[in-house]
Scaffold this motif. Structure first.
Motif, short mmCIF file in Angstrom:
data_model
loop_
_atom_site.label_atom_id
_atom_site.label_comp_id
_atom_site.label_asym_id
_atom_site.label_seq_id
_atom_site.Cartn_x
_atom_site.Cartn_y
_atom_site.Cartn_z
N GLY A 168 0.83 -1.21 0.00
CA GLY A 168 0.00 0.00 0.00
C GLY A 168 0.86 1.25 0.00
N LEU A 226 2.56 1.88 -3.34
CA LEU A 226 1.73 2.24 -4.49
C LEU A 226 1.99 3.68 -4.96
N ALA A 227 2.13 4.61 -4.00
CA ALA A 227 2.33 6.01 -4.37
C ALA A 227 3.61 6.18 -5.18
N SER A 238 1.70 8.48 -0.19
CA SER A 238 2.10 7.16 0.28
C SER A 238 1.40 6.83 1.61
N THR A 288 -2.22 5.94 0.69
CA THR A 288 -2.41 4.61 0.08
C THR A 288 -2.14 3.50 1.10
#
Lengths: 232, 278, 547
Positions: free
Chosen positions: A122, A125-126, A143, A146
């Protein structure tokens, strides 16, 4: 200007730079595993603090995890900031969870491995969305968001948070904690670490040194900040 | 001799805290994977009887495998707060028939059932983790991951280096806090050996610990390079081999969990999220 | 075996080369000692030979390097920078590297695993590994450590195990970067003996080292243990002297001493220009008068750590204007005594007095702030001193740190960090300063400035306690000595009396040759040693090869 022209008399093979290797170098692997060990240790300490906070909050103790959740995800964006290669955020968070479970006997148990992987992915992802090229403040904020979203989704699957009272409050706390304790803290920590010189041989260290050199070369901008952490 | 630190004999020989238990002879990857599977299975039941039965069986098995009481007690003590908190929050947040009122909050029958169940599950999973952690030999774990989980030679070396760092962390944490406490101005500490606990100083100590450790990591990486790590195909001095014992361990652990669940279900004692309407 | 031609190394974004044209040829089977001042690039040279620079440590490089028949560094085109052509790991199949810090070189949980891992990674068949591990451990005198956990080793034991891990792979070339710098005398002597045994005619060694007396003493008959050839690096890594050891130490001894390198005692005396010690003019030692009042007093201290009684009924009075040295080997309880005096360890017994400042062995563990200036000002600011900033500025200037005031303290060199630790202690008005191994692993120049600072703190009226196994430091700056072994006081009294009594040898600390000679001279060891130091610097200064 072929390499053969330059070859000295005593060697015939062409000169090939052996530094060009893709993937992670051994130094990066050790850095990441050591980050995982240190943060696994700190996370484990945070779990002990969490236990205390839970008791102190009585029946609302379950909410304590949302306040602290960002702190358990901070190593992912930090590792990405330092190493700047795909996958390291998810892997280092997973390794930190492994340290907690296998070596420090976390009370959360082996499910923590799944939690670590999901939270790390997660947070990563950013950086994936910005193709591992941008490390401005807003990427770290993203970040944190996410990471918090991934962690919330996992909580819904595992513990059915969306079926319980206070779901909106849980989500809000997760987001704030994610942005502050995960995203922004990682950036602050990375900036402080790079000044100390221990990250000189990393992507972050190289970027930082280049910036310091640029600032020093531009006299107009050569204020205290430029000479500041110049290698002594 | 009486107060030698756990895990090492008084003269500091490598004593293989890991070789003392029967579990330690099994392949570490199999042990970890089995633990993961069992705890995934445990996500299904929410009644107190399943985890309680399995907890009793775990403690009995651990004792039979020579895991000392002190290890088990240490585990239980550190999971106490979590279990209590899980119990407390579930008592009052689950819908169901009210059975009591405490400080303006309603305790429900489902809350009592699920809360006790989840609290016992926390203790059970924690105890399993403690038993496993007490019998893991890091070198065997990494050798096994190298062989069975496709972990590369460099990754394996890095994990072991990190383990060395982890091993030194608690002592280094104390050393840094002592070193920084010595910088404080003012009168002598009133109680000898009392280290300051202000958040400001703890944060500074954590940062210094991180820097010192990362520096050590960089030097260790250079050491590993100069010892030839990743220079070609490697050999393994103490190879990890899967044996029949590993299959038995996995089958017994998973099988017991399933059988206990099935028996309790026949007795009508097993509850799941579906059956309690959670 | 080692060929270096026109080697230049420059750190990224630096203006100057750290090595600016180094040339060196070492034949197979030769053993070479590399000497040079701090910052002359000795360590950089060794790390370049191992491939670490520029592979694991970024740098720009020019010139050629070949080691053990492998091309390490070669120009990428005519007149162009050089690139690494063999990876560090491949080079490691023929080249062994040992550095200072045992804790950075032990990467596995047990001794056997540690020694075996180097063989595993070099692809040695598993069936041969056990025998080779045993052989390597035996070669360094560590066969009895085979079953130990690495975490329980002392520094000296750890360093010998690290050496075994290197030797097990049977390297043809051995690069040794100050392998004894962080060890106590017993540990250093053990490593020096092991290295002596490791350097046969089949192996080429390059040794960078400060502690020459220990290596010399490891030779057959207690002398002659130094490598047969010495190469002296001048400023920026240029070779300024090269030849047989006795000749180079004789000819360039004064110059070397002036550069700040340690010399074996005989060479140091020769470098002072005197033929006999009696010809050296003793430096005046100011009369220290009667001892001042006790600033810190400990009586009957008992400390337990990890279930062991590490300090057993030790008493000590720290007086104004006096330097008290606490000596003993590692594990004698001297660090526990220091922590107990500072109030940082729970201890039974009585400690009376004010707060004592403490300077630890690894100064980086004490750092609290993000700039050198904030670091120095931290104590006074925390105490609410109104002149905190002025005091910090004065301390920075006094310890020569003004130029780096804006840098992060972790970036300082080891010597600078030590000065920083002293600076941040002296800005606070502590009456007592406790220092743990203040001269650990330092070259002669840094050592001397550190010794002068410590004496200065006492002369200003503070009480100073030094915990050390550096007997020369004790002889030069201490007034009193407390000798510890196994947590008990073996002796306690005025420095010359204790040094003469022979009790130090009983505590595992034989007198170094310099101290033995100075005591025999009879004019006061402190004055004689300081006199030799001053004379060597005078004699060496005009010898125009310097920077």
């Amino acid at each position: 200007m072929s390499a053969r022209d330059a070859a000295p008399a005593d060697v015939d093979a062409p000169v090939v730079d052996v530094r060009t290797r893709r993937g992670l170098t051994l130094s990066e692997l050790v850095l990441l595993t050591v980050l995982a060990a240190v943060f696994g240790f700190l996370y484990w300490a945070l779990v002990q603090a969490w236990g205390a906070l839970q008791l102190a909050m009585g029946p609302f103790g379950d909410l304590a995890q949302h306040v602290l959740v960002g702190g358990w995800m901070v190593v992912a964006p930090l590792a990405l900031y330092i190493v700047r290669k795909p996958g390291v955020g998810a892997v280092v968070e997973l390794a930190a969870a492994l340290v907690e479970v296998a070596f420090l006997a976390s009370p959360v148990g082996p499910m923590l491995l799944v939690v670590g992987l999901v939270q790390g992915a997660g947070a990563e992802l950013a950086f994936t969305l910005t193709r591992y090229r941008r490390y401005g403040w807003w990427v770290f904020v993203l970040s944190g968001v996410t990471a918090a979203v991934a962690s919330t989704l996992l909580g819904m699957v595992r513990s059915g948070w969306h079926l319980q009272d206070l779901f909106a409050l849980r989500v809000a706390l997760q987001l704030v904690s994610g942005v502050v304790l995960c995203g922004l803290l990682a950036r602050v920590l990375g900036d402080a670490l790079v000044r100390t010189g221990v990250l000189d041989e990393t992507a972050l260290g190289r970027a930082w040194r280049a910036r310091v050199a640029r600032d020093a070369a531009a006299p107009a901008r050569a204020t205290g900040a430029a000479g500041d952490g110049a290698p002594a | 001799m009486s107060a030698a630190p756990a895990g090492a004999s008084p003269d500091g020989r490598a004593a293989p805290r890991a070789r003392r238990t029967a579990l330690a002879r099994r392949d570490p990857t199999v042990v970890l994977a089995t633990l993961l599977v069992v705890s995934l299975l445990l996500l299904v039941p929410v009644d107190p009887w399943t985890p309680l039965t399995l907890l009793v069986l775990t403690v009995a098995a651990a004792r039979a495998a020579a895991v000392p009481w002190s290890t088990l007690a240490r585990g239980l003590a550190s999971f106490g707060p979590f279990a209590l908190s899980v119990l407390a929050v579930n008592l009052v947040t689950r819908p169901g028939a009210p059975v009591a009122r405490v400080a303006g909050l309603t305790v429900t029958d489902v809350g009592v059932l699920v809360g006790t169940g989840l609290a016992l599950r926390t203790v059970l999973v924690g105890t399993l983790a403690v038993v496993v952690a007490a019998s893991l030999d890091p070198v065997r774990l990494v050798a096994s991951l190298h062989r069975h989980a496709r972990l590369g030679a460099r990754g394996a070396a890095a994990l072991l280096a990190a383990h060395r760092v982890l091993e030194q962390l608690p002592a280094r944490w104390v050393a840094v806090r002592q070193a920084q406490a010595a910088r404080l101005p003012g009168p002598r500490p009133t109680r000898a050996g009392a280290l300051p606990t202000s958040p400001d100083l703890l944060v500074r100590a954590a940062f210094t610990l991180l820097v010192v450790t990362l520096r050590q990591a960089q030097q260790m990486a250079v050491t590993l390079e100069t010892r030839g790590v990743g220079s070609g195909p490697r050999t393994v001095h103490r190879p990890a081999r899967l044996g029949a014992g590993d299959a038995v361990l996995a089958a017994v652990a998973v099988g017991t969990t399933v059988v206990v669940g099935a028996v309790l279900w026949r007795l009508g004692l097993l509850e799941t999220w579906a059956s309690v309407g959670g | 075996m080692i060929e270096v031609g026109g080697l230049r190394v420059r750190w990224p974004h630096a203006d100057d080369d750290v090595l600016a044209g180094t040339d060196l040829d070492v034949r197979p089977g030769e053993h070479v000692l590399v000497l040079g001042a701090s910052g002359s690039g000795k360590s950089t040279l060794l790390r370049t030979l191992a491939g670490v620079v520029p592979q694991q440590v970024d740098a720009q490089t020019w010139g050629r390097v070949q080691v053990a028949g492998r091309r390490v560094l070669a120009p990428s085109g005519p007149g162009r920078p050089s690139v690494p052509t063999t990876t560090t790991a491949h080079l490691a199949r023929d080249v062994g590297t040992l550095t200072q810090d045992p804790w950075a070189q032990l990467c596995l949980p047990t001794v056997t695993d540690e020694v075996a891992s180097g063989l595993e990674h070099r692809g040695v068949p598993a069936a041969e590994i056990d025998a080779r591990v045993r052989e390597a451990l035996r070669a360094v005198g560590a066969a009895h450590l085979a079953d130990r956990r690495t975490a329980t080793l002392s520094g000296g034991e750890g360093q010998r195990v690290a050496l075994a891990a290197v030797l097990a792979a049977r390297p043809r070339v051995l690069l040794l970067d100050e392998p004894t710098a962080l060890l106590d005398p017993a540990g250093a002597a053990g490593v020096a003996r092991a290295l002596q045994a490791a350097g046969g005619p089949d192996r080429t060694t390059l040794l960078v080292e400060h502690r020459l007396d220990e290596h010399d003493g490891a030779g057959p008959g207690g002398t002659g243990g130094l490598p047969e050839r010495v190469v002296v690096l001048g400023a920026r890594g240029r070779v300024v002297a090269d030849g047989p050891t006795a000749d180079v130490l004789g000819d360039a001894g004064g110059h070397l001493a002036a550069l700040g390198t340690w010399l074996p005692w005989a060479a140091e005396l020769a470098a002072s220009g005197a033929r006999r010690l009696a010809d050296v003019e003793a430096a005046p030692v100011p009369s220290r008068g009667t001892p001042g009042p006790a600033l810190l007093e400990a009586r009957g201290l008992v400390v337990h750590r990890g279930g062991r009684r590490v300090l057993d009924g030790v008493s000590l009075a720290v007086r104004a204007g006096r330097v008290t040295a606490v000596v003993g080997l590692n594990g004698s309880g001297k660090s526990s005594l220091l922590l107990a005096l500072a109030g940082l360890l729970p201890a039974d017994g009585v400690v009376r007095g004010g707060r004592a400042a403490l300077v630890l062995q690894r100064p980086e563990q004490q750092l609290l702030a993000r700039t050198v200036r904030d670091e120095v000002a931290w104590g006074p600011r925390r105490a609410g001193a109104r002149d905190a900033e002025a005091r910090a500025d004065a301390a920075l200037a006094r310890y020569g740190l003004t130029a780096v005031a804006g840098a992060d303290p972790f970036r300082l060199s080891g010597g600078q960090q030590r000065r920083l630790a002293l600076a941040s202690v002296t800005v606070c008005d502590h009456e007592v300063v406790l220092a743990d191994e203040p001269t650990f692993g330092q070259d002669r120049a840094t050592w001397r400035s550190c010794a002068v600072s410590l004496r200065g703190l006492a002369d200003e009226g503070r009480g100073v306690v030094l915990v050390t196994h550096d007997v020369r430091l004790v002889a030069e700056v201490a007034d009193d000595v407390l000798v510890l072994r196994d947590g008990r006081a073996l002796a306690h009294g005025p420095v010359e009396a204790v040094l003469r009594s022979g009790v130090l040898a009983g505590a595992g600390l034989p007198l170094p040759p310099a101290v033995r000679a100075a005591l025999a001279d009879g004019r006061g060891a402190a004055g004689v040693l300081a006199g030799v130091a001053a004379a060597t610097v005078r004699a060496g200064a005009p010898a125009g090869v310097g920077p």
